[in-house]
Scaffold this motif. Structure first.
Motif, short mmCIF file in Angstrom:
data_model
loop_
_atom_site.label_atom_id
_atom_site.label_comp_id
_atom_site.label_asym_id
_atom_site.label_seq_id
_atom_site.Cartn_x
_atom_site.Cartn_y
_atom_site.Cartn_z
N ALA A 35 0.82 -1.22 0.00
CA ALA A 35 0.00 0.00 0.00
C ALA A 35 0.85 1.26 0.00
CB ALA A 35 -0.93 -0.01 1.22
N ILE A 36 1.93 1.28 0.78
CA ILE A 36 2.68 2.53 0.93
C ILE A 36 3.80 2.68 -0.09
CG2 ILE A 36 2.14 2.67 3.38
CD1 ILE A 36 4.93 1.71 4.03
N LEU A 52 7.97 6.08 -0.59
CA LEU A 52 6.83 5.91 0.31
C LEU A 52 5.79 6.95 -0.06
CD1 LEU A 52 8.48 5.32 3.81
CD2 LEU A 52 7.96 3.66 2.01
N CYS A 53 4.57 6.47 -0.33
CA CYS A 53 3.51 7.37 -0.77
C CYS A 53 2.24 7.15 0.04
CB CYS A 53 3.20 7.14 -2.26
SG CYS A 53 4.60 7.41 -3.36
N ASP A 54 1.46 8.20 0.15
CA ASP A 54 0.15 8.09 0.80
C ASP A 54 -0.82 7.53 -0.23
OD1 ASP A 54 -2.36 8.47 1.90
OD2 ASP A 54 -1.81 10.35 2.88
N PRO A 55 -1.34 6.30 -0.02
CA PRO A 55 -2.21 5.69 -1.03
C PRO A 55 -3.51 6.46 -1.25
CG PRO A 55 -2.21 4.40 0.99
CD PRO A 55 -1.14 5.43 1.14
N ALA A 56 -3.92 7.26 -0.27
CA ALA A 56 -5.18 8.01 -0.41
C ALA A 56 -5.01 9.21 -1.33
CB ALA A 56 -5.67 8.45 0.96
N SER A 57 -3.89 9.93 -1.16
CA SER A 57 -3.70 11.16 -1.94
C SER A 57 -2.67 11.02 -3.04
CB SER A 57 -3.28 12.29 -1.00
OG SER A 57 -2.01 12.00 -0.41
N GLY A 58 -1.81 9.99 -2.92
CA GLY A 58 -0.72 9.85 -3.88
C GLY A 58 0.48 10.70 -3.56
N ASP A 59 0.41 11.48 -2.48
CA ASP A 59 1.54 12.34 -2.10
C ASP A 59 2.75 11.49 -1.70
OD1 ASP A 59 -0.03 14.53 -2.51
OD2 ASP A 59 -0.52 14.84 -0.38
N ARG A 60 3.93 11.93 -2.14
CA ARG A 60 5.16 11.25 -1.77
C ARG A 60 5.58 11.69 -0.37
NH1 ARG A 60 10.76 11.89 -5.04
NH2 ARG A 60 10.66 13.89 -3.99
N ILE A 61 5.92 10.72 0.49
CA ILE A 61 6.31 10.99 1.88
C ILE A 61 7.82 11.07 2.02
CG2 ILE A 61 6.17 10.18 4.27
CD1 ILE A 61 3.50 11.10 3.12
N THR A 96 4.48 8.04 10.62
CA THR A 96 3.61 7.57 11.71
C THR A 96 2.15 7.76 11.33
OG1 THR A 96 5.29 8.08 13.38
CG2 THR A 96 3.02 7.85 14.13
N GLY A 97 1.81 8.93 10.80
CA GLY A 97 0.44 9.19 10.38
C GLY A 97 0.01 8.28 9.25
N LEU A 98 0.91 8.04 8.31
CA LEU A 98 0.61 7.17 7.17
C LEU A 98 0.27 5.76 7.65
CD1 LEU A 98 0.64 6.70 4.07
CD2 LEU A 98 3.08 6.20 4.30
N LEU A 99 1.06 5.22 8.56
CA LEU A 99 0.80 3.87 9.06
C LEU A 99 -0.46 3.83 9.91
CD1 LEU A 99 4.47 2.85 10.02
CD2 LEU A 99 3.15 2.06 8.06
N SER A 100 -0.67 4.86 10.71
CA SER A 100 -1.84 4.89 11.58
C SER A 100 -3.13 4.94 10.78
CB SER A 100 -1.77 6.09 12.53
OG SER A 100 -0.64 6.01 13.37
N ARG A 101 -3.10 5.64 9.65
CA ARG A 101 -4.31 5.78 8.82
C ARG A 101 -4.57 4.60 7.92
NH1 ARG A 101 -1.91 10.82 8.08
NH2 ARG A 101 -1.33 10.23 5.93
N SER A 102 -3.58 3.71 7.80
CA SER A 102 -3.70 2.63 6.82
C SER A 102 -4.80 1.64 7.16
CB SER A 102 -2.37 1.86 6.72
OG SER A 102 -2.13 1.12 7.91
#
Length: 438
Positions: A35-36, A52-61, A96-102
């Motif tokens: 996912a990430i 590493l990307c946010d799967p919801a927005s596509g933003d690169r982390i 941390t936020g990315l994993l928590s929201r997954s």
């Protein structure tokens, strides 16, 4: 806490650093990774550079080094994942936020990774405890001791003892089960009793060898005592290496205990400065005096100071070893018996330091002696010795049913050391002291 959950935690200290490492363990680790990274699963046990990307927005982390470990070939025995990211606070917060929201993982509890390793048979409970001791080690000798247990020496010793008890149990049970059959020989009483005697001897030797291990693990505690104005705080500061304690000419300046953990060339020392011992009507100072005496009661050594400009005093009955020291030795008109120290003469402070180190090493060892490094290990082995001795006695008296029960109890005591059948309450108590991420 659900053992089937997939968990994550920051495994490196929070704050700004070059690299931060996140650990993920559980059945959904592969799902998290896919996912990430939005990329195929990489080859296990090899580092790969991934976005590493946010799967919801596509933003690169961030760009991270990713390593996947397939069960059971991981620390926890589960599918596991490590993400090595840049160590900026913003990056750590974003990951941390990315994993928590997954929705795939939850934050790990203290010690949960090591607890899963124990539950999945990757290490025994003594080894798990050694990991915590290794993380907490502050001196070379503490590191050495924890590493020996982590390498499994205690577990192998316990396994060998259990195997010998099993041999005894098999012969006892055979004679109990087939005692009515003429072709079954009676128990070889002398040989079995001799085996028990040898087991007790080996176990007692291990207890003796481990006499200083808990002192080494927790630190050799030294409290500095004496009348007011004999230079306790000055000596304390000189040994610590900074102005940790207030020094004045006013009697009763020190009111509370001041403690510092020190490394005396590998020997861990907890040094305590205390209030001057005297009768006083000041209620606050009186509390300080009481605390000083109480600290001496749990210390491994009391350093009793006298000085040439204060009337000589004798220590109270402390029931701990006492080292007599003369402070302010630059004011002495003649040599006095015992160690003489002046904070204006660094070589005398070093002489005292070496004497304290010698005493600490005598009590705690250098980390190469004994495998029983926790009180619970020693208590369990002590109970085992009691049952093995009773086992020998009952064998000699031909009370085979009682002997068989003693054998079972002795084996259970050994199992306690490595955690076989450990109750949840004990595991909770042990692992809650671990840091999060381990």
């Amino acid at each position: 806490m659900g053992d089937s959950d997939t968990i994550f935690a920051l495994a490196t200290p929070p704050g700004r650093s070059a690299v931060a490492v996140f650990r993920i363990s559980g059945s959904r680790a592969r799902e998290v990774l896919a996912a990430i990274t939005m990329a195929p699963l990489p080859a296990p046990r090899k580092y790969h550079l991934r976005e590493l990307c946010d799967p919801a927005s596509g933003d690169r982390i961030d760009r991270a080094l990713v390593c996947f470990f397939r069960a059971p070939y991981s620390f926890t025995g589960e599918d596991s994942l490590e993400l090595s990211v840049h160590g900026g606070r913003g990056v750590i917060s974003a990951v941390t936020g990315l994993l928590s929201r997954s929705g795939c993982v939850r934050p790990a509890e203290p010690g949960e990774f090591t607890r899963r390793a124990f539950l999945n048979g990757k290490l025994d409970l003594a080894q798990a405890e050694a990991i915590a001791d290794l993380i907490d080690s502050e001196t070379e000798f503490q590191r050495r001791q924890a590493l020996r247990v982590l390498e499994g020496g205690l577990g192998r010793r316990v396994a060998a003892w259990k195997a010998r008890l099993l041999d005894i149990a098999v012969e006892l049970e055979s004679n109990l089960d087939f005692s009515d059959e003429g072709d079954v020989q009676e128990a070889q009483t002398a040989a079995l009793a001799a085996n028990c005697i040898e087991l007790v001897r080996e176990m007692q030797q291990q207890l003796h060898a481990s006499s200083g291990t808990t002192v080494l693990r927790e630190g050799f505690t030294i409290v500095i005592l004496g009348p007011p104005n004999v230079g306790k705080s000055s000596i304390f500061n000189a040994l610590v290496g900074d102005d940790a304690a207030i020094v004045t000419d006013v009697a009763g300046t020190t009111r509370d205990l001041i403690m510092r953990a020190l490394d005396f060339d590998g020997a861990p020392v907890m040094l305590i400065d205390s209030a001057g011992l005297r009768d006083t009507s000041d209620p606050v100072e009186r509390i300080g005096v009481e605390r000083a005496v109480n600290a001496a009661g749990i210390a491994n050594l009391a350093v009793w100071l006298n000085s040439p400009d204060v009337p000589t005093a004798q220590p109270p009955d402390l029931r701990v070893p006492i080292l007599h020291v003369w402070s302010k030795s630059d004011l002495l008109a003649a040599d006095r018996e015992g160690i003489q120290v002046s904070v204006h003469r660094p070589e005398t402070v070093e002489e005292l330091r070496q004497e304290l180190r010698t005493r600490a090493l005598s009590a705690a060892g250098d980390g190469t002696q004994g495998d029983l490094i926790r009180v619970r290990h020693k208590n369990a082995l002590g109970d085992c010795i009691t049952h093995v001795d009773s086992l020998r006695s009952n064998i000699e008296r031909a009370l085979l049913e009682l002997a068989a029960e003693d054998c079972r109890e002795a084996t259970a005591c050994l199992a306690r050391i490595v955690g076989v059948g450990a109750p949840e309450e004990l595991l909770d108590e042990i692992f809650r002291r671990f840091c999060i991420g381990k």
